[in-house]
Design an enzyme around this catalytic site. Structure first.
Site, PDB file in Angstrom:
ATOM      1  N   ASP A 158       0.851  -1.195   0.000  1.00  0.00           N
ATOM      2  CA  ASP A 158       0.000   0.000   0.000  1.00  0.00           C
ATOM      3  C   ASP A 158       0.889   1.249   0.000  1.00  0.00           C
ATOM      4  O   ASP A 158       1.811   1.360   0.819  1.00  0.00           O
ATOM      5  CB  ASP A 158      -0.898  -0.018   1.246  1.00  0.00           C
ATOM      6  N   ARG A 172     -13.588  -1.770   8.568  1.00  0.00           N
ATOM      7  CA  ARG A 172     -12.895  -2.998   8.184  1.00  0.00           C
ATOM      8  C   ARG A 172     -11.387  -2.890   8.375  1.00  0.00           C
ATOM      9  O   ARG A 172     -10.758  -3.773   8.937  1.00  0.00           O
ATOM     10  CB  ARG A 172     -13.241  -3.349   6.728  1.00  0.00           C
ATOM     11  N   ASP A 423      17.868 -10.837  46.600  1.00  0.00           N
ATOM     12  CA  ASP A 423      19.010 -11.382  45.878  1.00  0.00           C
ATOM     13  C   ASP A 423      20.167 -11.572  46.861  1.00  0.00           C
ATOM     14  O   ASP A 423      20.017 -11.343  48.060  1.00  0.00           O
ATOM     15  CB  ASP A 423      19.405 -10.437  44.729  1.00  0.00           C
ATOM     16  N   HIS A 622      40.741  33.778  49.050  1.00  0.00           N
ATOM     17  CA  HIS A 622      40.105  34.820  49.855  1.00  0.00           C
ATOM     18  C   HIS A 622      40.225  34.548  51.355  1.00  0.00           C
ATOM     19  O   HIS A 622      39.992  35.451  52.170  1.00  0.00           O
ATOM     20  CB  HIS A 622      38.639  35.013  49.444  1.00  0.00           C
ATOM     21  N   SER A 760      34.495  28.072  53.780  1.00  0.00           N
ATOM     22  CA  SER A 760      35.319  28.574  52.673  1.00  0.00           C
ATOM     23  C   SER A 760      36.695  27.910  52.671  1.00  0.00           C
ATOM     24  O   SER A 760      37.304  27.694  53.728  1.00  0.00           O
ATOM     25  CB  SER A 760      35.490  30.085  52.805  1.00  0.00           C
ATOM     26  N   GLY A 761      37.169  27.592  51.467  1.00  0.00           N
ATOM     27  CA  GLY A 761      38.470  26.959  51.329  1.00  0.00           C
ATOM     28  C   GLY A 761      38.437  25.468  51.506  1.00  0.00           C
ATOM     29  O   GLY A 761      39.400  24.770  51.184  1.00  0.00           O
TER      30      GLY A 761
END
Length: 810
Positions: A158, A172, A423, A622, A760-761
Site C-alpha cells: 500500500d 474494516r 538477591d 580569599h 570557605s576553602g
C-alpha cells in the site's frame, strides 16, 4: 610465512563477519526474557547463536540469549517490546534491530515493529483471526510478510504505508500512524530525539559531545549513556524547551537547534489524584505551593518571566496554574504569584507509601550490608564495575517493576543500591543501556571485602554455606586480586562454596571450549593443576572456574582485594549524608581525614582546606586576605571538633603561602614539615587535568561552618548534593552568568543544602573508582542554602598543572 599470513587473514575475516552479524542486534547484559516458546542449542560463541536465530524455522526469531560460561544459546520469538525483561546474571540478551524499530522506511513493506493501533486509535485485529473482519490477507496467503499478532504491516505494498484490519465491526481496515525513519522531527521537547541534525538554528556547527574544546562542559557521553549524546548531534539532556548543542565557536557556548515537532505526541497514563516518582505524569488540580502560595498561570509572564510555557513544553500538561513537573525537577512545582518567591514545590500526595523525593537521607554510620543486604540503607549508587545506578522511579534506560510503589518497604530511594527482591547482595539497574543491572560496590559488614560471587535471582534457591572442613585458606596464603582479578595468578583452587575447581584443560565433568589453555594462552590457564588462574573473560565480579560438581558448571572464587595505601580512601567510612550542612548531618569522626582547619595564630578557626600532599594544603585565596605572612596562620589536622581536643590532633605552622593565578580563588599552603599520615590524617586525590565533573554527579562538602542555629555547631558536618552544569547555573533565574569556566556549581536548586561561612576553602569531593577526588574548593555563593542560588566552587582540575608546578618549584 604464507600459511601464517593466510591464517591471520582468515582470522580477521572471521572477526569482521562476526561483527557485521552481531551489529544487527541490540546487546544488553544481565537481561533475561522468560518465554514458554523457545529453542535451546549448545554453541561456542555468540556469533554461532546469532546464526541459529537467523536459521530458526520453528518461529520468527526476534532475539536470543547467550550464556558464555555454559555455552548455551536460547532463541526466542519475542523481544523486550513484547515481554517483560527480568534480571539474570551472566546472560547477554541480543535483540534484532529490525524488530525493535518503530519507524518505517518508504512505504513500510519491511516494517516489523509492534504498533497495533490505527490512525483513529482503533485496536488492530489479529491477522490470523476471522472476527469481526473476514480477511483476504492472512499469514497463509502472505507467508513472508510477518503477519504475526495484531501488529501493523504492509503486506500488499500500500502506497500509504502499514495498515491492519480493525476490531471495530464498522471499520474494516485502517492505516497506522508510523513515523518515517528519515523524518527529522521531535516529540514534545525533544527529550527522546535521536536524529542527526548537527547545526544550530543560528548556523553554528555543533561540537562533539565527547570533546571539551572549544567549550568545556559536564555532559559526558560515557557517564550519562541514557542521554544518547552521540557524535555532534543535537540533543536535550537537561530539560530545555528543545534540543541544543555546544557549538564549535568559542564566542557562542551553546545554541538551540531548529527541529520540527512530530505530529502525534506520545500518550501517557495521567495521574489525577497523586504523583508517582518525580510526578512527571501528574495532571491533577493542586495549584498551591507547600508554603501556601498561589501558583502563577503557566501562560503568564507576571510576576515572573520564564520559558516553561505550554508552547515550549506541549506534552507536560501546563494548563491553568496547576502544579506540574515539566523539566525533570524532583517533584511537581509552580511559579508563584508572590513577586519575592519565584517558584516552590507543591504539596501533591504521593501514590503509595514511598519516601519523599526531597527528603534528606541520613545514612547509617557504616556503609556496609548484613546478610544478603535486604536491610541495607546506605547511599552507595555505583556498581561493582563502576557504573552509575539508574533511579528506581525511572524507566530509562531500563524498564522494570522494581518501583517504590511495588516494594514500599524496600526504601527504593533515588538511585541508591538496594535489594528489594532478596538477591544475594544489594544491586541496581545501571544507566548504561547495554548493561541492565549489576551488584553494587558495597562491602559486607562482618567480612573482608570480597567480590559478589553468584547470581541469586528471585526464583533461585540459596546455596548451602561452606562447612568448617572446606573453609578457604587465609587470604595471605591465597594471594589477592586487583580490580576484577584479570591479572590474578594465585593458588586458589576452590569456589566460594568450597567446591574444587575443574582443571582448565579438563573436559570432565563439564565440557567447554571457550576457556582453555589453548584458546586463552595469555590468561594463565595452566593445565597441570586445578588453579584459579585469573579472570579470562574479564568478568566484573572476579575470578571463577569450572567446578568438579556435575550439577554446578561454574562458580566464582572468594579472593580478597589487594590492600594498598592510596589517596582518597579513608580508613573510616564516611556517612555520605545527603542531608543539609545548614541544619544537617554530623560526620563520622575522621571519615574525611584530608579536611583541615585553617586558624589564626591564636587558634581561632575561620576557613577550611584540604590536604593533597603530606606537606601541602589547598584552600581558597580569599581566606588569606587578612595577612600574607605565613606566621599569621596555623593548620589543624586529625580533628573532628572545632575545639580540637582529640589526641589525634596535629598542629603545624606554615612555611609558605602561594596565591593562585590572578582573578582566581585558590591558594596553596606549604606546611613547615610533612604531616604524619595515619588513620586520622590522609591525603585526597587530585583530579585529571581539565576534567569536567559530569552534571548531576553527587559530591560532598565538609566543614565547621555556620549552621544558622540548626544544631551541630562545633562538629565537622557534611552534606551531599549534585553538580550543576555551568550552562544551567548561569541561567538568569540562577546565578545569571556570574560563574566562570574555572569555577563550578553544586547544590540543590530548591535550596536548604549548601556550604556556608566558615566552610570557605574547604573541599568539594566526588567519589570515583574507589576514591574521593578533590574537584572543588569552596569559594562563594549568594547567601547560604537559598533557593535558585547554588554554591560556587573553584574547579580544581583547571589548576592541576599550576599545583604540580608550584610544588616542584617549592
Amino acid at each position: 610465512m604464507a600459511a601464517y599470513k593466510t591464517a591471520v587473514f582468515l582470522c580477521s575475516l572471521l572477526s569482521a563477519v562476526s561483527a557485521s552479524v552481531l551489529e544487527a542486534y541490540i546487546k544488553t547484559e544481565g537481561a533475561w526474557i522468560f518465554s514458554l516458546v523457545k529453542n535451546e542449542y549448545s554453541v561456542k560463541t555468540a556469533l554461532d547463536c546469532a546464526l541459529k536465530c537467523s536459521d530458526e524455522s520453528d518461529f520468527t526469531c526476534r532475539s536470543f540469549m547467550y550464556i558464555e560460561k555454559d555455552q548455551e544459546c536460547i532463541t526466542l520469538p519475542v523481544n523486550s517490546k513484547m515481554e517483560l525483561i527480568l534480571r539474570r546474571m551472566n546472560i547477554v540478551l541480543y535483540e534484532r534491530r529490525e524488530y525493535m524499530a518503530e519507524c518505517k522506511n518508504g512505504i513500510g513493506s519491511d516494517y516489523r515493529g509492534t504498533i497495533s493501533k490505527t490512525l483513529s486509535g482503533k485496536t488492530c485485529q489479529k491477522w490470523e483471526s476471522n472476527y469481526p473482519q473476514k480477511p483476504n490477507i492472512t499469514p497463509t496467503t502472505h507467508p513472508n510478510s510477518n503477519l504475526e499478532y495484531n501488529f501493523c504491516r504492509n503486506p500488499d505494498g500500500d502506497s500509504n504505508g502499514p495498515w491492519c484490519y480493525t476490531t471495530d465491526p464498522e471499520k474494516r481496515w485502517e492505516h497506522c500512524n508510523i513515523q518515517d525513519c528519515s523524518e527529522e522531527c521531535m516529540h514534545c521537547s525533544g527529550e527522546d530525539y535521536r536524529g542527526k541534525t548537527s547545526t544550530t538554528e543560528n548556523g553554528y556547527t555543533c561540537q562533539r559531545w565527547d570533546s571539551q574544546k572549544p567549550n568545556a562542559h559536564g555532559y559526558i557521553p560515557e557517564v550519562i549513556p541514557e542521554k544518547f549524546l552521540e557524535e555532534n548531534y543535537c540533543r536535550n539532556p537537561d530539560g530545555e524547551p528543545r534540543p541544543w548543542c555546544f557549538t564549535t565557536s568559542s564566542a557562542k557556548r551553546w545554541d538551540y537547534c531548529a527541529i520540527a515537532r512530530c505530529t502525534a505526541p506520545p500518550k501517557i497514563v495521567e495521574e489525577l489524584t497523586c504523583a508517582t516518582g518525580d510526578g512527571t505524569a501528574y495532571r491533577g488540580n493542586v495549584a498551591v505551593t507547600e508554603s501556601g502560595k498561589t501558583c502563577q498561570m503557566w501562560d503568564s509572564q507576571t510576576p515572573h518571566k520564564h520559558s516553561r510555557t505550554p508552547e515550549n513544553y506541549p506534552c507536560k500538561g501546563l494548563t491553568l496554574n496547576h502544579c506540574r513537573n515539566p523539566d525533570n525537577e524532583r517533584m511537581p512545582w509552580c511559579y508563584t504569584t508572590d513577586p519575592d518567591s519565584r517558584w516552590e514545590y507543591c504539596k501533591v500526595p504521593s501514590c503509595g507509601d514511598v519516601p519523599s523525593p526531597i527528603e534528606p537521607v541520613i545514612a547509617p554510620e557504616s556503609d556496609c550490608y548484613e546478610g544478603n543486604g535486604t536491610s541495607y540503607r546506605g547511599v552507595t549508587s555505583e556498581t561493582i564495575s563502576g557504573k552509575k545506578c539508574q533511579f528506581w522511579t525511572s524507566m530509562q534506560p531500563h524498564t522494570h517493576k522494581k518501583t517504590p510503589q511495588s516494594y514500599p518497604n524496600a526504601d527504593l530511594r533515588r538511585n541508591y543500591c538496594r535489594n528489594p527482591d532478596g538477591d544475594r547482595a544489594p544491586w541496581c539497574y545501571t544507566t548504561d543501556p547495554t548493561v541492565r543491572w549489576e551488584f553494587c560496590k558495597v562491602q559486607k559488614c562482618e567480612e573482608k571485602p570480597v567480590v559478589v560471587v553468584q547470581e541469586f535471582g528471585a526464583n533461585v534457591p540459596q546455596m548451602p554455606q561452606p562447612t568448617e572442613a572446606n573453609q578457604r585458606l587465609p587470604a595471605a596464603e591465597e594471594g589477592c586480586k586487583d580490580g576484577n582479578g584479570q591479572s590474578y595468578r594465585g593458588p586458589a583452587s576452590a569456589t566460594i562454596m568450597g567446591v574444587t575447581c575443574q582443571a582448565w584443560s579438563s573436559m570432565t565433568p563439564h565440557q567447554h571450549a571457550s576457556f582453555t589453555p589453548e584458546s586463552h594462552p595469555d590468561k594463565g590457564l595452566e593445565s597441570n593443576c586445578n588453579k584459579v588462574m585469573g579472570n579470562p573473560d574479564s568478568d566484573v565480579n572476579g575470578p571463577w572456574c569450572y567446578t568438579t560438581d556435575p550439577n554446578k558448571k561454574w562458580d566464582y572464587c572468594s579472593i580478597p582485594d589487594c590492600a594498598s595505601e592510596k589517596c582518597g580512601q579513608p580508613k573510616v567510612k564516611p556517612r555520605r549524608c545527603f542531608g543539609r550542612i545548614v541544619g544537617g548531618c554530623k560526620s563520622t569522626p575522621h571519615s574525611w581525614p584530608w579536611q583541615i582547619s585553617l586558624r589564626t595564630s591564636t587558634g581561632l578557626h575561620f576557613c577550611g582546606g584540604t590536604l593533597i600532599k603530606p606537606q601541602w594544603v589547598v584552600t581558597a585565596a580569599h581566606c588569606l586576605e587578612r595577612s600574607k605572612n605565613p606566621g599569621a596562620y596555623k593548620v589543624y589536622l586529625g580533628i573532628h571538633t572545632e575545639r580540637a581536643t582529640e589526641p589525634s590532633k596535629q598542629v603545624l605552622n606554615l612555611e609558605k603561602l602561594i596565591l593562585g593565578p590572578v582573578g582566581t580563588d585558590i591558594a596553596l599552603l606549604k606546611l613547615e614539615r610533612p604531616a604524619i599520615i595515619n588513620d586520622q590524617v590522609q591525603t585526597v586525590c587530585l583530579p585529571e587535568k581539565d576534567y569536567i565533573v559530569p552534571s548531576n554527579t553527587e559530591c560532598y562538602v565538609t566543614g565547621w561552618g555556620e549552621t544558622q542555629d540548626t544544631g551541630g555547631e562545633g562538629i565537622l558536618k557534611e552534606t551531599g548534593f549534585p553538580v550543576i552544569e555551568n550552562k544551567v547555573c548561569n541561567r538568569p533565574a540562577y546565578l545569571a552568568g556570574r560563574v566562570k569556566d574555572h569555577e563550578m556549581c553544586a547544590g540543590n536548586i530548591e535550596g536548604g543544602t549548601d556550604s556556608c561561612q566558615g566552610d570557605s576553602g574547604g573541599p568539594l569531593v566526588c567519589y570515583s573508582k574507589d576514591s574521593f577526588v578533590l574537584q572543588g574548593v569552596t569559594s562563594w555563593g549568594l547567601g547560604c542554602a537559598n533557593p535558585m542560588k547554588p554554591g560556587v566552587y573553584t574547579r580544581v582540575s583547571k589548576f592541576v598543572t599550576w599545583i604540580e608546578d608550584t610544588i616542584k618549584r617549592n
